[in-house]
Design a protein around this motif. Structure first.
Motif, PDB file in Angstrom:
ATOM      1  N   SER A   1       0.832  -1.209   0.000  1.00  0.00           N
ATOM      2  CA  SER A   1       0.000   0.000   0.000  1.00  0.00           C
ATOM      3  C   SER A   1       0.870   1.264   0.000  1.00  0.00           C
ATOM      4  N   GLU A   2       0.187   2.411  -0.012  1.00  0.00           N
ATOM      5  CA  GLU A   2       0.886   3.698   0.096  1.00  0.00           C
ATOM      6  C   GLU A   2       1.106   4.083   1.564  1.00  0.00           C
ATOM      7  N   GLY A   3       0.791   3.154   2.469  1.00  0.00           N
ATOM      8  CA  GLY A   3       0.834   3.466   3.896  1.00  0.00           C
ATOM      9  C   GLY A   3       2.182   3.948   4.396  1.00  0.00           C
ATOM     10  N   ILE A   4       3.247   3.294   3.944  1.00  0.00           N
ATOM     11  CA  ILE A   4       4.583   3.665   4.431  1.00  0.00           C
ATOM     12  C   ILE A   4       4.993   5.029   3.882  1.00  0.00           C
ATOM     13  N   GLU A   5       4.728   5.282   2.599  1.00  0.00           N
ATOM     14  CA  GLU A   5       5.099   6.568   1.997  1.00  0.00           C
ATOM     15  C   GLU A   5       4.272   7.709   2.592  1.00  0.00           C
ATOM     16  N   ARG A   6       2.988   7.458   2.815  1.00  0.00           N
ATOM     17  CA  ARG A   6       2.145   8.502   3.411  1.00  0.00           C
ATOM     18  C   ARG A   6       2.555   8.779   4.857  1.00  0.00           C
ATOM     19  N   SER A   7       2.977   7.756   5.554  1.00  0.00           N
ATOM     20  CA  SER A   7       3.457   7.936   6.938  1.00  0.00           C
ATOM     21  C   SER A   7       4.741   8.749   6.954  1.00  0.00           C
ATOM     22  N   ARG A   8       5.605   8.495   5.971  1.00  0.00           N
ATOM     23  CA  ARG A   8       6.849   9.267   5.888  1.00  0.00           C
ATOM     24  C   ARG A   8       6.546  10.742   5.645  1.00  0.00           C
ATOM     25  N   ALA A   9       5.569  11.021   4.781  1.00  0.00           N
ATOM     26  CA  ALA A   9       5.178  12.408   4.510  1.00  0.00           C
ATOM     27  C   ALA A   9       4.625  13.068   5.773  1.00  0.00           C
ATOM     28  N   LEU A  10       3.868  12.295   6.555  1.00  0.00           N
ATOM     29  CA  LEU A  10       3.328  12.809   7.815  1.00  0.00           C
ATOM     30  C   LEU A  10       4.459  13.133   8.794  1.00  0.00           C
ATOM     31  N   ALA A  11       5.434  12.255   8.886  1.00  0.00           N
ATOM     32  CA  ALA A  11       6.594  12.494   9.764  1.00  0.00           C
ATOM     33  C   ALA A  11       7.365  13.726   9.305  1.00  0.00           C
ATOM     34  N   ALA A  12       7.552  13.866   7.989  1.00  0.00           N
ATOM     35  CA  ALA A  12       8.288  15.016   7.438  1.00  0.00           C
ATOM     36  C   ALA A  12       7.564  16.320   7.762  1.00  0.00           C
ATOM     37  N   HIS A  13       6.244  16.288   7.714  1.00  0.00           N
ATOM     38  CA  HIS A  13       5.425  17.458   8.044  1.00  0.00           C
ATOM     39  C   HIS A  13       5.684  17.890   9.491  1.00  0.00           C
ATOM     40  N   HIS A  14       5.667  16.943  10.405  1.00  0.00           N
ATOM     41  CA  HIS A  14       5.895  17.282  11.811  1.00  0.00           C
ATOM     42  C   HIS A  14       7.346  17.703  12.069  1.00  0.00           C
ATOM     43  N   ALA A  15       8.291  17.079  11.390  1.00  0.00           N
ATOM     44  CA  ALA A  15       9.707  17.468  11.544  1.00  0.00           C
ATOM     45  C   ALA A  15       9.918  18.907  11.078  1.00  0.00           C
ATOM     46  N   GLN A  16       9.241  19.295  10.009  1.00  0.00           N
ATOM     47  CA  GLN A  16       9.363  20.655   9.489  1.00  0.00           C
ATOM     48  C   GLN A  16       8.811  21.684  10.475  1.00  0.00           C
ATOM     49  N   ILE A  17       7.668  21.371  11.083  1.00  0.00           N
ATOM     50  CA  ILE A  17       7.104  22.291  12.088  1.00  0.00           C
ATOM     51  C   ILE A  17       8.048  22.405  13.286  1.00  0.00           C
ATOM     52  N   ALA A  18       8.669  21.274  13.660  1.00  0.00           N
ATOM     53  CA  ALA A  18       9.629  21.290  14.772  1.00  0.00           C
ATOM     54  C   ALA A  18      10.769  22.266  14.477  1.00  0.00           C
ATOM     55  N   VAL A  19      11.313  22.189  13.272  1.00  0.00           N
ATOM     56  CA  VAL A  19      12.420  23.070  12.873  1.00  0.00           C
ATOM     57  C   VAL A  19      11.971  24.534  12.895  1.00  0.00           C
ATOM     58  N   GLU A  20      10.786  24.807  12.354  1.00  0.00           N
ATOM     59  CA  GLU A  20      10.277  26.187  12.312  1.00  0.00           C
ATOM     60  C   GLU A  20      10.089  26.758  13.713  1.00  0.00           C
ATOM     61  N   SER A  21       9.798  25.894  14.681  1.00  0.00           N
ATOM     62  CA  SER A  21       9.581  26.346  16.062  1.00  0.00           C
ATOM     63  C   SER A  21      10.853  26.908  16.696  1.00  0.00           C
ATOM     64  N   LEU A  22      12.011  26.538  16.128  1.00  0.00           N
ATOM     65  CA  LEU A  22      13.299  26.958  16.706  1.00  0.00           C
ATOM     66  C   LEU A  22      13.756  28.339  16.224  1.00  0.00           C
ATOM     67  N   ALA A  23      12.953  28.975  15.379  1.00  0.00           N
ATOM     68  CA  ALA A  23      13.331  30.295  14.839  1.00  0.00           C
ATOM     69  C   ALA A  23      13.495  31.334  15.947  1.00  0.00           C
ATOM     70  N   VAL A  24      12.921  31.075  17.128  1.00  0.00           N
ATOM     71  CA  VAL A  24      13.008  32.033  18.243  1.00  0.00           C
ATOM     72  C   VAL A  24      14.374  31.991  18.935  1.00  0.00           C
ATOM     73  N   LEU A  25      15.190  30.976  18.643  1.00  0.00           N
ATOM     74  CA  LEU A  25      16.500  30.851  19.298  1.00  0.00           C
ATOM     75  C   LEU A  25      17.578  31.626  18.537  1.00  0.00           C
ATOM     76  N   ASN A  26      18.535  32.161  19.273  1.00  0.00           N
ATOM     77  CA  ASN A  26      19.698  32.780  18.624  1.00  0.00           C
ATOM     78  C   ASN A  26      20.557  31.688  17.997  1.00  0.00           C
ATOM     79  N   PRO A  27      21.224  31.988  16.881  1.00  0.00           N
ATOM     80  CA  PRO A  27      22.069  30.968  16.240  1.00  0.00           C
ATOM     81  C   PRO A  27      23.174  30.479  17.188  1.00  0.00           C
ATOM     82  N   SER A  28      23.373  29.158  17.231  1.00  0.00           N
ATOM     83  CA  SER A  28      24.435  28.550  18.028  1.00  0.00           C
ATOM     84  C   SER A  28      24.626  27.129  17.538  1.00  0.00           C
ATOM     85  N   THR A  29      25.733  26.518  17.966  1.00  0.00           N
ATOM     86  CA  THR A  29      25.984  25.118  17.606  1.00  0.00           C
ATOM     87  C   THR A  29      24.874  24.215  18.124  1.00  0.00           C
ATOM     88  N   SER A  30      24.437  24.477  19.357  1.00  0.00           N
ATOM     89  CA  SER A  30      23.391  23.640  19.956  1.00  0.00           C
ATOM     90  C   SER A  30      22.059  23.803  19.228  1.00  0.00           C
TER      91      SER A  30
END
Length: 323
Positions: free
Chosen positions: A278-307
């Motif tokens: 089925s398309e289940g695995i590919e659709r799940s990957r897209a869902l994970a990518a969507h949440h990973a992208q929101i996670a990254v966008e949430s960090l825009a409030v931090l000053n740039p650093s290695t951490s």
């Protein structure tokens, strides 16, 4: 592919100290519990949760070193996570985790349940001694969420009417709540603003969902050796995850196999094949990518650093685990 070990280079020394401290915090007064804890904390886990606490602590304390309270929060986070795994393994009757025998298979169920209780109790005691009521509330919520998530999962075994919303809510409670609340707690201990603290919560929330969705995909695509547990074990136990829920939309016969709880000899191989076709695995990957992208966008409030950059790279690493 970048390894998680190399990603954690900025906090490697913190993580080494954490492992030693965890063994000491458990204490040697109870030989069997200590042996169980030493077995758990000696296992080569990824230490993702305390690593995120350390990375956020360092990313929000750029002008000074992290405090003993930040270190204790990381230890509490790993204690809560480990306690939940010990109990989960008893409920799931799992014999191995990370290719290492589980506590109840090494000792017995009674010791495992008590070891998990002991770790939750220790975590609660050290949490209270942090002296920060807001952080106490956040981490107390996690322990409640974990229990509720496990109950939700138990009540929906082999339930083909489970919705994606209910799956994501259960995933939040079992996995993402600890990441979200400990990420926010680390920021609060650094004295960040309410806006930054809320964004750190969102990072942990969406990172946690992406992390678990990828884990759920790997249950179908990974080898038993790589997983550290039998492949397909979630589906076999009736735990319906994102790939299965998506596959059910395309493959009606999968519903028949699940609802009769794989009673026939060929039911499990057929079910695994239907999910993979089925398309289940590919659709799940897209869902994970969507949440990973929101996670990254949430960090825009931090000053740039290695951490801060490592926190971004971690979200990419989560997705790369599939390849």
């Amino acid at each position: 592919m970048t390894s998680v070990t190399s990603l954690f280079a900025p906090v490697e020394a913190d993580l080494c100290l954490l492992t030693e401290n965890l063994k000491n915090l458990v204490g040697a007064r109870h030989p069997i519990l200590y042996a169980a804890a030493e077995h758990l904390f000696g296992a080569q886990g990824k230490r993702v949760r305390p690593a995120i606490v350390f990375l956020i602590s360092r990313a929000t304390m750029l002008d000074s070193d992290i405090t003993p309270r930040h270190r204790r929060l990381a230890e509490i986070t790993e204690m809560i996570h480990t306690a939940s795994l010990v109990h989960d393994d008893v409920v799931d009757e799992a014999e191995v985790r990370r290719n290492v025998p589980t506590v109840h298979s090494l000792f017995n169920n009674r010791v495992a349940v008590l070891a998990g209780d002991f770790l939750f109790g220790q975590a609660a005691w050290y949490l209270a001694n942090l002296g920060n009521l807001e952080v106490v509330k956040l981490l107390s919520e996690v322990i409640k969420d974990m229990a509720e998530g496990e109950i939700q999962q138990g009540l929906t075994r082999f339930d083909t009417t489970l919705t994606m919303e209910a799956y994501l809510e259960k995933t939040y409670r079992k996995t993402a709540s600890l990441l979200a609340n400990s990420a926010k707690a680390a920021g609060l201990l650094s004295g960040v603003s309410a806006e930054v603290a809320d964004n750190l919560y969102l990072y942990g929330y969406h990172f946690g969902l992406a992390f678990q969705i990828i884990d759920d995909i790997l249950d179908f695509t990974g080898s038993t050796e790589a997983l550290g547990k039998p492949a397909g074990s979630d589906l076999i136990s009736g735990n319906l995850t994102a790939p299965v829920l998506y596959a059910l939309e395309e493959k009606p016969y999968l519903e028949v196999l699940i609802e009769r709880e794989f009673a026939q000899p060929d039911d499990i191989p057929q079910a695994l094949a239907l999910v993979k076709e089925s398309e289940g695995i590919e659709r799940s990957r897209a869902l994970a990518a969507h949440h990973a992208q929101i996670a990254v966008e949430s960090l825009a409030v931090l000053n740039p650093s290695t951490s801060a950059q490592t926190l971004i790279d971690l979200a990419d690493y989560v997705l790369s685990r599939l390849y």
